[in-house]
Design an enzyme around this catalytic site. Structure first.
Site, PDB file in Angstrom:
ATOM      1  N   SER A  37      -7.604  -5.452  -5.133  1.00  0.00           N
ATOM      2  CA  SER A  37      -8.442  -6.169  -4.435  1.00  0.00           C
ATOM      3  C   SER A  37      -9.845  -6.147  -5.068  1.00  0.00           C
ATOM      4  O   SER A  37     -10.022  -5.432  -5.780  1.00  0.00           O
ATOM      5  CB  SER A  37      -8.698  -5.317  -3.070  1.00  0.00           C
ATOM      6  OG  SER A  37      -9.206  -4.063  -3.121  1.00  0.00           O
ATOM      7  N   ARG A  43       0.198   7.669  -2.671  1.00  0.00           N
ATOM      8  CA  ARG A  43       0.705   8.887  -1.857  1.00  0.00           C
ATOM      9  C   ARG A  43       1.977   9.056  -2.340  1.00  0.00           C
ATOM     10  O   ARG A  43       2.521  10.165  -2.447  1.00  0.00           O
ATOM     11  CB  ARG A  43       0.523   8.284  -0.332  1.00  0.00           C
ATOM     12  CG  ARG A  43      -0.845   8.703   0.178  1.00  0.00           C
ATOM     13  CD  ARG A  43      -1.196   7.951   1.343  1.00  0.00           C
ATOM     14  NE  ARG A  43      -1.309   6.674   1.303  1.00  0.00           N
ATOM     15  CZ  ARG A  43      -1.284   5.694   2.058  1.00  0.00           C
ATOM     16  NH1 ARG A  43      -0.983   5.962   3.599  1.00  0.00           N
ATOM     17  NH2 ARG A  43      -1.487   4.417   2.022  1.00  0.00           N
ATOM     18  N   ASP A  84       0.798  -1.337  -0.127  1.00  0.00           N
ATOM     19  CA  ASP A  84      -0.219   0.022  -0.099  1.00  0.00           C
ATOM     20  C   ASP A  84       0.867   1.348   0.060  1.00  0.00           C
ATOM     21  O   ASP A  84       1.971   1.210   0.665  1.00  0.00           O
ATOM     22  CB  ASP A  84      -0.886  -0.051   1.260  1.00  0.00           C
ATOM     23  CG  ASP A  84      -2.091   1.061   1.193  1.00  0.00           C
ATOM     24  OD1 ASP A  84      -2.376   1.431   0.043  1.00  0.00           O
ATOM     25  OD2 ASP A  84      -2.624   1.491   2.091  1.00  0.00           O
ATOM     26  N   GLY A  85       0.380   2.305  -0.672  1.00  0.00           N
ATOM     27  CA  GLY A  85       1.146   3.632  -0.498  1.00  0.00           C
ATOM     28  C   GLY A  85       1.654   4.079  -1.908  1.00  0.00           C
ATOM     29  O   GLY A  85       2.142   5.175  -2.150  1.00  0.00           O
ATOM     30  N   ASN A  86       1.223   3.252  -2.938  1.00  0.00           N
ATOM     31  CA  ASN A  86       1.514   3.847  -4.332  1.00  0.00           C
ATOM     32  C   ASN A  86       0.963   5.233  -4.734  1.00  0.00           C
ATOM     33  O   ASN A  86       1.646   5.943  -5.164  1.00  0.00           O
ATOM     34  CB  ASN A  86       1.094   2.790  -5.198  1.00  0.00           C
ATOM     35  CG  ASN A  86       1.565   1.444  -5.330  1.00  0.00           C
ATOM     36  OD1 ASN A  86       2.598   1.196  -4.451  1.00  0.00           O
ATOM     37  ND2 ASN A  86       1.233   0.620  -6.306  1.00  0.00           N
ATOM     38  N   GLU A 129       1.890 -12.961  12.366  1.00  0.00           N
ATOM     39  CA  GLU A 129       2.695 -11.892  13.028  1.00  0.00           C
ATOM     40  C   GLU A 129       2.378 -10.640  11.984  1.00  0.00           C
ATOM     41  O   GLU A 129       2.725 -10.650  10.791  1.00  0.00           O
ATOM     42  CB  GLU A 129       3.919 -12.233  13.554  1.00  0.00           C
ATOM     43  CG  GLU A 129       4.440 -13.294  14.119  1.00  0.00           C
ATOM     44  CD  GLU A 129       3.860 -13.053  15.784  1.00  0.00           C
ATOM     45  OE1 GLU A 129       3.675 -11.871  16.092  1.00  0.00           O
ATOM     46  OE2 GLU A 129       3.317 -14.014  16.268  1.00  0.00           O
ATOM     47  N   ARG A 176      -1.244   9.244 -10.097  1.00  0.00           N
ATOM     48  CA  ARG A 176      -1.231   7.868  -9.247  1.00  0.00           C
ATOM     49  C   ARG A 176      -0.651   6.527 -10.129  1.00  0.00           C
ATOM     50  O   ARG A 176      -0.108   5.766  -9.278  1.00  0.00           O
ATOM     51  CB  ARG A 176      -2.807   7.768  -8.782  1.00  0.00           C
ATOM     52  CG  ARG A 176      -3.181   8.515  -7.857  1.00  0.00           C
ATOM     53  CD  ARG A 176      -4.585   8.037  -7.781  1.00  0.00           C
ATOM     54  NE  ARG A 176      -4.574   6.749  -6.897  1.00  0.00           N
ATOM     55  CZ  ARG A 176      -4.441   6.475  -5.659  1.00  0.00           C
ATOM     56  NH1 ARG A 176      -4.213   7.548  -4.956  1.00  0.00           N
ATOM     57  NH2 ARG A 176      -4.488   5.331  -5.394  1.00  0.00           N
ATOM     58  N   ARG A 235      -4.742  -2.250   9.029  1.00  0.00           N
ATOM     59  CA  ARG A 235      -5.817  -2.870   8.580  1.00  0.00           C
ATOM     60  C   ARG A 235      -5.640  -3.863   7.682  1.00  0.00           C
ATOM     61  O   ARG A 235      -4.689  -3.646   6.986  1.00  0.00           O
ATOM     62  CB  ARG A 235      -7.061  -1.961   8.194  1.00  0.00           C
ATOM     63  CG  ARG A 235      -6.800  -0.993   6.876  1.00  0.00           C
ATOM     64  CD  ARG A 235      -8.025  -0.149   6.801  1.00  0.00           C
ATOM     65  NE  ARG A 235      -7.715   0.568   5.566  1.00  0.00           N
ATOM     66  CZ  ARG A 235      -7.516   1.970   5.605  1.00  0.00           C
ATOM     67  NH1 ARG A 235      -7.811   2.486   7.072  1.00  0.00           N
ATOM     68  NH2 ARG A 235      -7.368   2.599   4.636  1.00  0.00           N
ATOM     69  N   HIS A 289       1.712   3.391  -9.206  1.00  0.00           N
ATOM     70  CA  HIS A 289       1.813   1.782  -9.380  1.00  0.00           C
ATOM     71  C   HIS A 289       2.950   1.262 -10.282  1.00  0.00           C
ATOM     72  O   HIS A 289       3.438   0.000 -10.014  1.00  0.00           O
ATOM     73  CB  HIS A 289       0.276   1.529 -10.279  1.00  0.00           C
ATOM     74  CG  HIS A 289      -0.721   2.032  -9.391  1.00  0.00           C
ATOM     75  ND1 HIS A 289      -1.055   1.513  -8.168  1.00  0.00           N
ATOM     76  CD2 HIS A 289      -1.848   2.583  -9.877  1.00  0.00           C
ATOM     77  CE1 HIS A 289      -2.115   2.252  -7.611  1.00  0.00           C
ATOM     78  NE2 HIS A 289      -2.628   2.695  -8.727  1.00  0.00           N
ATOM     79  N   ARG A 297       2.393  -4.701   6.217  1.00  0.00           N
ATOM     80  CA  ARG A 297       1.497  -3.660   5.469  1.00  0.00           C
ATOM     81  C   ARG A 297       2.389  -2.592   5.577  1.00  0.00           C
ATOM     82  O   ARG A 297       2.729  -1.938   6.491  1.00  0.00           O
ATOM     83  CB  ARG A 297       0.122  -3.412   6.105  1.00  0.00           C
ATOM     84  CG  ARG A 297      -0.790  -2.283   5.225  1.00  0.00           C
ATOM     85  CD  ARG A 297      -2.122  -2.148   5.570  1.00  0.00           C
ATOM     86  NE  ARG A 297      -2.712  -1.202   4.584  1.00  0.00           N
ATOM     87  CZ  ARG A 297      -3.925  -1.329   4.006  1.00  0.00           C
ATOM     88  NH1 ARG A 297      -4.734  -2.412   4.737  1.00  0.00           N
ATOM     89  NH2 ARG A 297      -4.606  -0.443   3.259  1.00  0.00           N
ATOM     90  N   LEU A 328      11.163 -20.089  -4.940  1.00  0.00           N
ATOM     91  CA  LEU A 328      10.311 -18.922  -4.262  1.00  0.00           C
ATOM     92  C   LEU A 328       8.808 -19.356  -5.060  1.00  0.00           C
ATOM     93  O   LEU A 328       8.836 -19.382  -6.250  1.00  0.00           O
ATOM     94  CB  LEU A 328      10.582 -17.789  -4.489  1.00  0.00           C
ATOM     95  CG  LEU A 328       9.424 -16.795  -4.028  1.00  0.00           C
ATOM     96  CD1 LEU A 328       9.660 -16.673  -2.373  1.00  0.00           C
ATOM     97  CD2 LEU A 328       9.843 -15.300  -4.722  1.00  0.00           C
TER      98      LEU A 328
HETATM   99  C1  IPE Z   1      -5.546  -2.564  -0.011  1.00  0.00           C
HETATM  100  O1  IPE Z   1      -4.952  -1.242  -0.240  1.00  0.00           O
HETATM  101  C2  IPE Z   1      -5.349  -3.464  -1.353  1.00  0.00           C
HETATM  102  C3  IPE Z   1      -4.090  -3.267  -2.181  1.00  0.00           C
HETATM  103  C4  IPE Z   1      -2.876  -3.325  -1.534  1.00  0.00           C
HETATM  104  C5  IPE Z   1      -3.819  -4.076  -3.395  1.00  0.00           C
HETATM  105  P1  IPE Z   1      -6.122  -0.270  -0.457  1.00  0.00           P
HETATM  106  O2  IPE Z   1      -5.403   1.154  -0.549  1.00  0.00           O
HETATM  107  O3  IPE Z   1      -7.185  -0.465  -1.279  1.00  0.00           O
HETATM  108  O4  IPE Z   1      -6.992  -0.391   0.828  1.00  0.00           O
HETATM  109  P2  IPE Z   1      -7.759   0.571   1.833  1.00  0.00           P
HETATM  110  O5  IPE Z   1      -8.834   1.084   0.754  1.00  0.00           O
HETATM  111  O6  IPE Z   1      -7.178   1.942   2.083  1.00  0.00           O
HETATM  112  O7  IPE Z   1      -8.590   0.020   2.716  1.00  0.00           O
HETATM  113  C1  IPE Z   2      -1.756   0.296  -3.219  1.00  0.00           C
HETATM  114  O1  IPE Z   2      -1.459   1.572  -3.132  1.00  0.00           O
HETATM  115  C2  IPE Z   2      -1.981  -0.289  -4.783  1.00  0.00           C
HETATM  116  C3  IPE Z   2      -3.421  -0.598  -5.038  1.00  0.00           C
HETATM  117  C4  IPE Z   2      -4.397  -0.657  -4.025  1.00  0.00           C
HETATM  118  C5  IPE Z   2      -3.736  -1.088  -6.365  1.00  0.00           C
HETATM  119  P1  IPE Z   2      -2.521   2.770  -3.310  1.00  0.00           P
HETATM  120  O2  IPE Z   2      -3.060   3.000  -4.882  1.00  0.00           O
HETATM  121  O3  IPE Z   2      -3.595   2.345  -2.296  1.00  0.00           O
HETATM  122  O4  IPE Z   2      -2.006   3.913  -2.479  1.00  0.00           O
HETATM  123  P2  IPE Z   2      -2.403   4.876  -1.762  1.00  0.00           P
HETATM  124  O5  IPE Z   2      -3.031   4.217  -0.447  1.00  0.00           O
HETATM  125  O6  IPE Z   2      -3.565   5.587  -2.366  1.00  0.00           O
HETATM  126  O7  IPE Z   2      -1.405   5.984  -1.398  1.00  0.00           O
HETATM  127 MG    MG Z   3      -3.903   2.344  -0.286  1.00  0.00          MG
END
Ligand code: IPE
Ligand code: IPE
Ligand code: MG
Length: 240
Positions: free
Chosen positions: A63, A22, A18-20, A198, A31, A185, A35, A179, A129
């Site tokens: 997801s 931002r 998560d965080g791509n 863990e 965005r 979460r 990715h 995460r 792997l």
């Molecule tokens: C979870 O990240 C799904 C993936 C990393 C693929 P999200 O960015 O979609 O999660 P929420 O919506 O903040 O809970």
């Molecule tokens: C996770 O990064 C990648 C996917 C859910 C596909 P996000 O795209 O959720 O990045 P943020 O949370 O907005 O930074």
């Molecule tokens: Mg996200």
């Protein structure tokens, strides 16, 4: 060796990447650039898992809920995935990685499904792997599809039979669940399998997740005492 591997290595690491978005926003980039950078981070992470001897890596890439994003972002992610399936196969084969794409295939474009099947076939021999890429995946979807399989076969529903029908049944549950991106979460990831994982949360945004970050998570895991319901004293005494 520098960056000593953790004394106790997890057999299965799962990651919510998560965080791509931002990461991109901080750089005034779209965005989708996040990715793309996230894909690079995954490449590094796979190489490092192999280097450290982690046998199973499961990553959350898209997801069931991510369809709710703007249509351009969703199609950019689908395109990135399709391209990665083509570009990455030689590297995965070289590294001995067996790819499994885990999630609902229905609802994905037919050419993407064909690309998934081809990449899985071409990497099937990998024995260093197991890489599970969860794509169009949700933990609830998985539990429901498993229950439906058992119902259709008229099988009794037990913990063991349900677990065996899950989409990730080809391996043990994750020992360590990481995460990135600062949220704490599960977002519908490995709901069943994370029962005793863990958990490790880091503020590091996924595209910035590097070897040192990965090693920090492995080191934190090595410090944990896993009790599975027992007392610390029982565990210390090596109770089975
Ligand atoms: C979870 O990240 C799904 C993936 C990393 C693929 P999200 O960015 O979609 O999660 P929420 O919506 O903040 O809970
Ligand atoms: C996770 O990064 C990648 C996917 C859910 C596909 P996000 O795209 O959720 O990045 P943020 O949370 O907005 O930074
Ligand atoms: Mg996200």
């Amino acid at each position: 060796m520098n960056g000593t591997p953790a004394a106790v290595l997890p057999g299965h690491v799962a990651i919510v990447m998560d965080g791509n978005g931002r990461w991109a926003r901080q750089r005034l980039l779209p965005r989708v650039a996040g990715h793309r950078a996230g894909m690079e981070a995954l490449r590094r992470c796979i190489a490092h898992a192999v280097r450290r001897g982690v046998p199973i890596l499961t990553v959350f890439a898209f997801s069931s809920e991510n369809w709710a994003r703007p249509a351009e972002e969703v199609s950019a992610i689908l395109r990135l995935m399709a391209q990665a399936l083509i570009d990455e196969v030689p590297r995965l084969q070289e590294a001995g990685v067996a790819l499994h794409v885990v999630g609902q295939r229905a609802g994905l474009p037919a050419d993407l499904v064909a690309g998934i099947e081809q990449a899985e076939r071409r990497t099937a021999e990998g024995c260093r792997l197991v890489l599970n890429v969860c794509f169009n995946y949700g933990g609830r979807w998985d539990i429901v599809q498993a229950a439906r399989q058992l119902a259709a076969r008229g099988e009794p529903i037990t913990e063991a039979s349900l677990a065996a029908a899950l989409a990730l049944a080809h391996g043990p549950d994750p020992d360590l669940l990481i995460r990135t991106g600062g949220e704490q979460r599960l977002s519908n990831f490995v709901l069943w399998q994370a029962a005793y994982s863990e958990l490790y949360f880091t503020d590091c945004l996924w595209p910035a997740f590097d070897e040192a970050e990965f090693d920090r998570a492995l080191a934190a895991y090595a410090q944990r005492q896993r009790r599975f319901g027992r007392t610390p004293e029982q565990v210390a005494a090596g109770a089975a």
